[in-house]
Design an enzyme around this catalytic site. Sequence first.
Site, PDB file in Angstrom:
ATOM      1  N   GLY A  16       0.834  -1.194   0.000  1.00 37.23           N
ATOM      2  CA  GLY A  16       0.000   0.000   0.000  1.00 37.23           C
ATOM      3  C   GLY A  16       0.868   1.242   0.000  1.00 37.23           C
TER       4      GLY A  16
ATOM      5  CG  HIS B  52       0.163   6.831   5.441  1.00 34.48           C
ATOM      6  ND1 HIS B  52       1.322   7.322   5.994  1.00 34.48           N
ATOM      7  CD2 HIS B  52       0.398   5.510   5.219  1.00 34.48           C
ATOM      8  CE1 HIS B  52       2.210   6.336   6.103  1.00 34.48           C
ATOM      9  NE2 HIS B  52       1.680   5.231   5.654  1.00 34.48           N
TER      10      HIS B  52
ATOM     11  CD  GLN C 176       3.382   5.797   2.579  1.00 32.38           C
ATOM     12  OE1 GLN C 176       2.400   5.248   2.136  1.00 32.38           O
ATOM     13  NE2 GLN C 176       4.392   5.142   3.124  1.00 32.38           N
TER      14      GLN C 176
ATOM     15  CG  HIS D 218      -0.551   1.207   7.197  1.00 30.51           C
ATOM     16  ND1 HIS D 218       0.420   0.819   8.103  1.00 30.51           N
ATOM     17  CD2 HIS D 218       0.070   2.043   6.317  1.00 30.51           C
ATOM     18  CE1 HIS D 218       1.573   1.411   7.769  1.00 30.51           C
ATOM     19  NE2 HIS D 218       1.387   2.153   6.689  1.00 30.51           N
TER      20      HIS D 218
ATOM     21  CB  CYS E 173       5.152   2.335   7.310  1.00 30.78           C
ATOM     22  SG  CYS E 173       4.664   3.812   6.403  1.00 30.78           S
ATOM     23  CG  LEU E 174       6.546   0.982   1.331  1.00 28.77           C
ATOM     24  CD1 LEU E 174       5.945   1.235  -0.042  1.00 28.77           C
ATOM     25  CD2 LEU E 174       7.639  -0.072   1.270  1.00 28.77           C
TER      26      LEU E 174
HETATM   27 NI    NI Z   1       2.609   3.370   5.557  1.00 27.36          NI
END
Ligand code: NI
Length: 166
Positions: free
Chosen positions: A46, A137, A51, A133, A91-92
Amino acid sequence: MAVREIRELGEDVLRKICKPVEKFDLRLAILLKDMADTMHDADGVGLAAPQIGIVRRAVVIDVGDEHGVIELINPVITERSEETQTGREGCLSLPNRQGVVTRPMRVKVHAQDRHGRPFDLEGEGLLARAICHELDHLDGHLYIDCMDRELTEEEIEGHIPEDDET
Ligand code: NI
């Protein structure tokens, strides 16, 4: 294919409350494509627009199931099951970290597609976790704000059979 830079913890953009998407145009389509490319390139399940530095309410999710890439524009969770799931989450934007997070087992989400058409989606298990999640964000929330505990390096390397990075 355009992979964009993933913003990491400490950057202000990850803590912003994102603005609604208002224009369902080519620019949005390019953003969604770049988000999916960036997510897949990083082996994530995701990715939310902030991000990659875009303060808009758009997420992509791909948990490797029959849904393929799910695009959620202006999404809102409309139902959460009382039943919960507790498992690992990454999380990336927080590379090399994982935590144990409790989420609803099932959620319903109302969103718009890339053309502005409204739809509803139900997610269970990993998909429900990813929806929660990624939607977090959009309000500047990260899993570390709500985790039960952080995993140690040994635990991250070990094979606790659970979720992927979202
Ligand atoms: Ni994330």
